[in-house]
Scaffold this motif. Sequence first.
Motif, PDB file in Angstrom:
ATOM      1  N   LEU A  18       0.822  -1.209   0.000  1.00 19.11           N
ATOM      2  CA  LEU A  18       0.000   0.000   0.000  1.00 19.11           C
ATOM      3  C   LEU A  18       0.852   1.254   0.000  1.00 19.11           C
ATOM      4  O   LEU A  18       0.679   2.135  -0.804  1.00 19.11           O
ATOM      5  N   TYR A  19       1.745   1.336   0.927  1.00 21.57           N
ATOM      6  CA  TYR A  19       2.704   2.427   0.983  1.00 21.57           C
ATOM      7  C   TYR A  19       3.904   1.919   1.739  1.00 21.57           C
ATOM      8  O   TYR A  19       3.990   0.727   2.012  1.00 21.57           O
ATOM      9  N   ASP A  20       4.831   2.761   2.097  1.00 21.89           N
ATOM     10  CA  ASP A  20       6.130   2.317   2.603  1.00 21.89           C
ATOM     11  C   ASP A  20       6.087   1.284   3.716  1.00 21.89           C
ATOM     12  O   ASP A  20       6.918   0.411   3.776  1.00 21.89           O
ATOM     13  N   ASP A  21       5.122   1.381   4.610  1.00 22.75           N
ATOM     14  CA  ASP A  21       5.172   0.486   5.771  1.00 22.75           C
ATOM     15  C   ASP A  21       3.918  -0.364   5.963  1.00 22.75           C
ATOM     16  O   ASP A  21       3.689  -0.882   7.042  1.00 22.75           O
ATOM     17  N   VAL A  22       3.089  -0.533   4.916  1.00 22.78           N
ATOM     18  CA  VAL A  22       1.882  -1.349   5.047  1.00 22.78           C
ATOM     19  C   VAL A  22       1.773  -2.316   3.868  1.00 22.78           C
ATOM     20  O   VAL A  22       1.896  -1.922   2.718  1.00 22.78           O
ATOM     21  N   LEU A  23       1.538  -3.593   4.201  1.00 24.81           N
ATOM     22  CA  LEU A  23       1.365  -4.644   3.199  1.00 24.81           C
ATOM     23  C   LEU A  23       0.009  -5.310   3.382  1.00 24.81           C
ATOM     24  O   LEU A  23      -0.503  -5.383   4.494  1.00 24.81           O
ATOM     25  N   LEU A  24      -0.535  -5.836   2.294  1.00 22.03           N
ATOM     26  CA  LEU A  24      -1.714  -6.689   2.346  1.00 22.03           C
ATOM     27  C   LEU A  24      -1.326  -8.010   1.712  1.00 22.03           C
ATOM     28  O   LEU A  24      -0.608  -8.033   0.715  1.00 22.03           O
ATOM     29  N   TYR A  25      -1.789  -9.111   2.303  1.00 16.80           N
ATOM     30  CA  TYR A  25      -1.559 -10.402   1.659  1.00 16.80           C
ATOM     31  C   TYR A  25      -2.720 -11.329   1.960  1.00 16.80           C
ATOM     32  O   TYR A  25      -3.471 -11.123   2.901  1.00 16.80           O
ATOM     33  N   THR A  26      -2.881 -12.328   1.092  1.00 18.50           N
ATOM     34  CA  THR A  26      -3.912 -13.332   1.318  1.00 18.50           C
ATOM     35  C   THR A  26      -3.251 -14.574   1.897  1.00 18.50           C
ATOM     36  O   THR A  26      -2.172 -14.971   1.468  1.00 18.50           O
ATOM     37  N   ALA A  27      -3.899 -15.150   2.886  1.00 17.16           N
ATOM     38  CA  ALA A  27      -3.397 -16.362   3.539  1.00 17.16           C
ATOM     39  C   ALA A  27      -4.481 -17.425   3.455  1.00 17.16           C
ATOM     40  O   ALA A  27      -5.669 -17.127   3.603  1.00 17.16           O
ATOM     41  N   PHE A  28      -4.053 -18.661   3.216  1.00 12.81           N
ATOM     42  CA  PHE A  28      -4.987 -19.757   3.011  1.00 12.81           C
ATOM     43  C   PHE A  28      -4.791 -20.836   4.060  1.00 12.81           C
ATOM     44  O   PHE A  28      -3.700 -20.974   4.616  1.00 12.81           O
ATOM     45  N   PRO A  29      -5.834 -21.641   4.296  1.00 14.15           N
ATOM     46  CA  PRO A  29      -5.702 -22.736   5.260  1.00 14.15           C
ATOM     47  C   PRO A  29      -4.587 -23.681   4.832  1.00 14.15           C
ATOM     48  O   PRO A  29      -4.320 -23.839   3.641  1.00 14.15           O
ATOM     49  N   ASP A  30      -3.933 -24.280   5.816  1.00  8.30           N
ATOM     50  CA  ASP A  30      -2.868 -25.224   5.515  1.00  8.30           C
ATOM     51  C   ASP A  30      -3.402 -26.376   4.700  1.00  8.30           C
ATOM     52  O   ASP A  30      -4.534 -26.814   4.864  1.00  8.30           O
ATOM     53  N   GLY A  31      -2.555 -26.880   3.843  1.00 10.03           N
ATOM     54  CA  GLY A  31      -2.938 -28.019   3.008  1.00 10.03           C
ATOM     55  C   GLY A  31      -1.937 -28.177   1.897  1.00 10.03           C
ATOM     56  O   GLY A  31      -1.405 -27.215   1.382  1.00 10.03           O
ATOM     57  N   GLY A  32      -1.649 -29.385   1.540  1.00  9.62           N
ATOM     58  CA  GLY A  32      -0.695 -29.627   0.467  1.00  9.62           C
ATOM     59  C   GLY A  32       0.731 -29.428   0.919  1.00  9.62           C
ATOM     60  O   GLY A  32       1.018 -29.172   2.085  1.00  9.62           O
TER      61      GLY A  32
END
Length: 167
Positions: A18-32
């Motif tokens: 987003l800007y210098d000190d903020v991130l967005l990410y998607t996380a998924f349930p464990d598997g594989g």
Amino acid sequence: RTYAVPVPARRMGQLEVLYDDVLLYTAFPDGGDPTAGAAAETDAEAEEAGALIRVDLASGRSTTLMEGVVEVAVSADAGTMCVLLDEGGERVLRAFEAGAKPPDEDEDEGEIDPDRPGDLSGLVDLDGRVVLEVDLRREWAQMFHEAWAATEAKVHPSVLEGVDMAA
């Protein structure tokens, strides 16, 4: 530069800055097998829903913004995020301020109707908004003529020697 990101080991998808000190990410349930990488990803896994998480690098704090996220896209100015959600098997598109947790209540402390399009619910009503009609015969004719024009413009004449250009 390389930065250490304070997040636990998990299966992750998209990463948006987003800007210098903020991130967005998607996380998924464990598997594989997490070491198998993209080669092990199937079509079913590609459409799997997970959580959208915001990380503040300055404080090291992570916040789960929403669950059921299939895909997220952030606008070029990093002001708006569009989120494709799986809500009970139905795919819906919602738009919110980038990095902000969607509101649970409106300004009168009333519950927000998630089925009503608008700024509070973020729901984007796509029914009847976008209509695209394609005449495939004309579309293919246009693509052919554009490709031929590009070929004539960019290919050395000796390559096209003996080709009937009028045909």
